[in-house]
Design a protein around this motif. Structure first.
Motif, mmCIF file in Angstrom:
data_model
loop_
_atom_site.group_PDB
_atom_site.id
_atom_site.type_symbol
_atom_site.label_atom_id
_atom_site.label_comp_id
_atom_site.label_asym_id
_atom_site.label_seq_id
_atom_site.Cartn_x
_atom_site.Cartn_y
_atom_site.Cartn_z
ATOM 1 N N PHE A 116 -8.964 4.742 10.538
ATOM 2 C CA PHE A 116 -9.413 4.477 9.181
ATOM 3 C C PHE A 116 -10.529 3.446 9.194
ATOM 4 C CE2 PHE A 116 -6.366 6.716 6.618
ATOM 5 C CZ PHE A 116 -5.215 6.779 7.390
ATOM 6 N N GLY A 129 3.006 4.975 13.111
ATOM 7 C CA GLY A 129 2.775 4.680 11.704
ATOM 8 C C GLY A 129 2.174 3.331 11.409
ATOM 9 N N GLU A 130 2.332 2.384 12.301
ATOM 10 C CA GLU A 130 1.810 1.047 12.042
ATOM 11 C C GLU A 130 0.299 1.031 12.191
ATOM 12 O OE1 GLU A 130 3.546 -1.818 14.583
ATOM 13 O OE2 GLU A 130 2.335 -3.487 13.850
ATOM 14 N N LEU A 131 -0.390 0.389 11.264
ATOM 15 C CA LEU A 131 -1.847 0.278 11.378
ATOM 16 C C LEU A 131 -2.195 -0.894 12.280
ATOM 17 C CD1 LEU A 131 -1.593 1.830 8.525
ATOM 18 C CD2 LEU A 131 -3.993 1.204 8.366
ATOM 19 N N TYR A 141 -9.340 0.543 11.556
ATOM 20 C CA TYR A 141 -7.930 0.470 11.902
ATOM 21 C C TYR A 141 -7.510 1.753 12.605
ATOM 22 C CZ TYR A 141 -7.145 -3.591 8.914
ATOM 23 O OH TYR A 141 -7.179 -4.844 8.361
ATOM 24 N N SER A 200 -5.220 8.746 2.536
ATOM 25 C CA SER A 200 -5.577 7.387 2.896
ATOM 26 C C SER A 200 -4.595 6.393 2.284
ATOM 27 C CB SER A 200 -6.989 7.102 2.409
ATOM 28 O OG SER A 200 -7.403 5.818 2.816
ATOM 29 N N GLN A 222 -4.143 4.133 13.435
ATOM 30 C CA GLN A 222 -2.757 4.411 13.067
ATOM 31 C C GLN A 222 -2.181 5.416 14.052
ATOM 32 O OE1 GLN A 222 -1.900 6.413 9.284
ATOM 33 N NE2 GLN A 222 -0.200 4.987 8.946
ATOM 34 N N PHE A 272 -14.147 -2.738 8.306
ATOM 35 C CA PHE A 272 -13.052 -2.747 9.267
ATOM 36 C C PHE A 272 -12.824 -1.346 9.832
ATOM 37 C CE2 PHE A 272 -11.186 -6.866 7.952
ATOM 38 C CZ PHE A 272 -11.789 -7.026 6.721
ATOM 39 N N PHE A 287 -0.171 -5.084 9.303
ATOM 40 C CA PHE A 287 0.674 -4.139 8.595
ATOM 41 C C PHE A 287 2.030 -4.030 9.251
ATOM 42 C CE2 PHE A 287 -2.017 -1.944 5.519
ATOM 43 C CZ PHE A 287 -3.284 -2.332 5.911
ATOM 44 N N GLY A 288 3.023 -3.780 8.412
ATOM 45 C CA GLY A 288 4.309 -3.387 8.926
ATOM 46 C C GLY A 288 4.243 -1.930 9.365
ATOM 47 N N GLU A 289 5.337 -1.455 9.912
ATOM 48 C CA GLU A 289 5.359 -0.071 10.393
ATOM 49 C C GLU A 289 5.559 0.922 9.266
ATOM 50 O OE1 GLU A 289 6.799 -0.692 15.004
ATOM 51 O OE2 GLU A 289 8.052 0.419 13.603
ATOM 52 N N ARG A 322 -13.471 -6.259 12.690
ATOM 53 C CA ARG A 322 -14.012 -6.690 11.402
ATOM 54 C C ARG A 322 -15.479 -7.044 11.617
ATOM 55 N NH1 ARG A 322 -11.967 -12.287 9.323
ATOM 56 N NH2 ARG A 322 -13.428 -12.986 10.910
ATOM 57 N N PHE A 373 -9.876 1.898 1.677
ATOM 58 C CA PHE A 373 -9.809 2.674 2.909
ATOM 59 C C PHE A 373 -10.476 4.034 2.741
ATOM 60 C CE2 PHE A 373 -7.027 0.405 5.853
ATOM 61 C CZ PHE A 373 -6.482 -0.560 5.032
ATOM 62 N N GLY A 374 -11.054 4.520 3.827
ATOM 63 C CA GLY A 374 -11.498 5.906 3.869
ATOM 64 C C GLY A 374 -10.293 6.819 4.051
ATOM 65 N N THR A 375 -10.542 8.096 4.065
ATOM 66 C CA THR A 375 -9.450 9.073 4.158
ATOM 67 C C THR A 375 -8.956 9.278 5.584
ATOM 68 O OG1 THR A 375 -11.127 10.795 4.150
ATOM 69 C CG2 THR A 375 -10.033 10.325 2.061
ATOM 70 N N TYR A 400 0.846 -1.191 0.000
ATOM 71 C CA TYR A 400 0.000 0.000 0.000
ATOM 72 C C TYR A 400 0.883 1.243 0.000
ATOM 73 C CZ TYR A 400 -4.362 -2.482 1.175
ATOM 74 O OH TYR A 400 -5.471 -3.285 1.153
ATOM 75 N N TYR A 445 -17.122 -7.013 4.028
ATOM 76 C CA TYR A 445 -16.645 -6.846 5.393
ATOM 77 C C TYR A 445 -16.228 -5.407 5.611
ATOM 78 C CZ TYR A 445 -16.456 -11.938 5.743
ATOM 79 O OH TYR A 445 -16.780 -13.271 5.775
ATOM 80 N N LEU A 453 -8.626 -4.245 0.484
ATOM 81 C CA LEU A 453 -9.446 -3.255 1.178
ATOM 82 C C LEU A 453 -9.432 -1.896 0.509
ATOM 83 C CD1 LEU A 453 -8.533 -3.961 4.919
ATOM 84 C CD2 LEU A 453 -10.314 -4.994 3.511
ATOM 85 N N PHE A 469 -5.237 -3.279 13.641
ATOM 86 C CA PHE A 469 -6.594 -3.744 13.393
ATOM 87 C C PHE A 469 -7.425 -3.591 14.662
ATOM 88 C CE2 PHE A 469 -9.932 -6.546 11.998
ATOM 89 C CZ PHE A 469 -10.243 -7.339 13.082
#
Lengths: 117, 117
Positions: free
Chosen positions: B91, B43-45, B37, A42, B39, B35, A108-110, B50, B107-109, A35, B33, B105, B47
């Motif tokens: 998100f 920086g890592e998302l 998330y 986003s 952040q 979700f 996700f990774g960082e 769901r 994603f929204g903004t 991504y 589905y 997926l 979860f």
């Protein structure tokens, strides 16, 4: 859950150069996703990387600009080629949490924060 | 085409206030589905939840709750008694089954939540 490591975590690059981002997962996964998150924006899917086949790119992304490798079930690389300032973004690697069918959560990774001057 | 809309770009609240983050989605899929998330600044998302399209029961997890209303295509997220550690970008996302890959997926903004003391 999956643990995802990305390298580099951040980099500053010059216009016209290329950078390869690595993604290492602590378990074997069939699909890996790349991504892009532009500043204040986003997440946008670049491509899906399956082991043993060519990556599948989303509209607006091409292999020449974002070549992807997937040599095994735990590793992938994304190269950002011939960079311009517009490529300044966070690039995130992700894997599904559920390989059994329906969508599990994505891990996700960082991310790799890339700044192009 | 799929679309996820988060109209709130930024919300500021004082600690212990309740806050609701809105999410509206568009899809032609009958099975999908949703979700959420988180952040954080790292920086890592992360979860959070769901929810599949056939399950409209609201869900509560600690201070977090989610209200899924298929009739209005909304999947709102409420944090009760907010804390400074809740400060992050949140998100909302929707799975895309168009390619048969349910883990892709949209994603929204994102909504940036700032919780202050």
């Amino acid at each position: 859950s999956a643990v995802i490591s990305q390298k580099p975590s951040r980099d500053i690059c010059q216009r016209g150069t290329s950078l390869t981002i690595q993604c290492q997962v602590d378990s074997q996964v069939t699909m890996m996703f790349w991504y892009r998150q532009q500043p204040g924006q986003s997440l946008t899917l670049i491509a899906t990387a399956n082991q043993g086949s060519e990556a599948t790119y989303e509209s607006g992304f091409v292999i020449d600009k974002f070549p992807i490798s997937r040599p095994n079930l735990t590793f992938s690389t994304l190269t950002v080629s011939n960079m311009s300032p517009e490529d300044s973004s966070i690039y995130l690697c992700s894997v599904p949490g559920d390989e059994g069918g329906g969508p599990g959560e994505l891990f996700f990774g960082e991310g790799s924060r890339l700044t192009v001057l | 085409a799929q679309k996820v809309t988060q109209v709130q770009t930024e919300i500021s609240v004082v600690e212990k206030e309740d806050v609701t983050l809105d999410c509206v989605y568009e899809t032609r899929d009958t099975t999908y589905y949703l979700f959420w998330y988180k952040q954080p600044p790292s920086g890592e998302l992360v979860f959070l939840i769901r929810r599949n399209s056939f399950d409209e029961q609201n869900e509560i997890s600690g201070r977090y709750s989610w209200n899924f209303q298929k009739s209005t295509s909304s999947f709102n997220f409420t944090i009760t008694a907010s804390q400074v550690v809740d400060s992050a970008v949140y998100f909302c996302a929707l799975s895309d089954h168009s390619t048969g890959t349910a883990s892709k997926l949209t994603f929204g903004t994102g909504t940036r939540l700032q919780v202050t003391l």
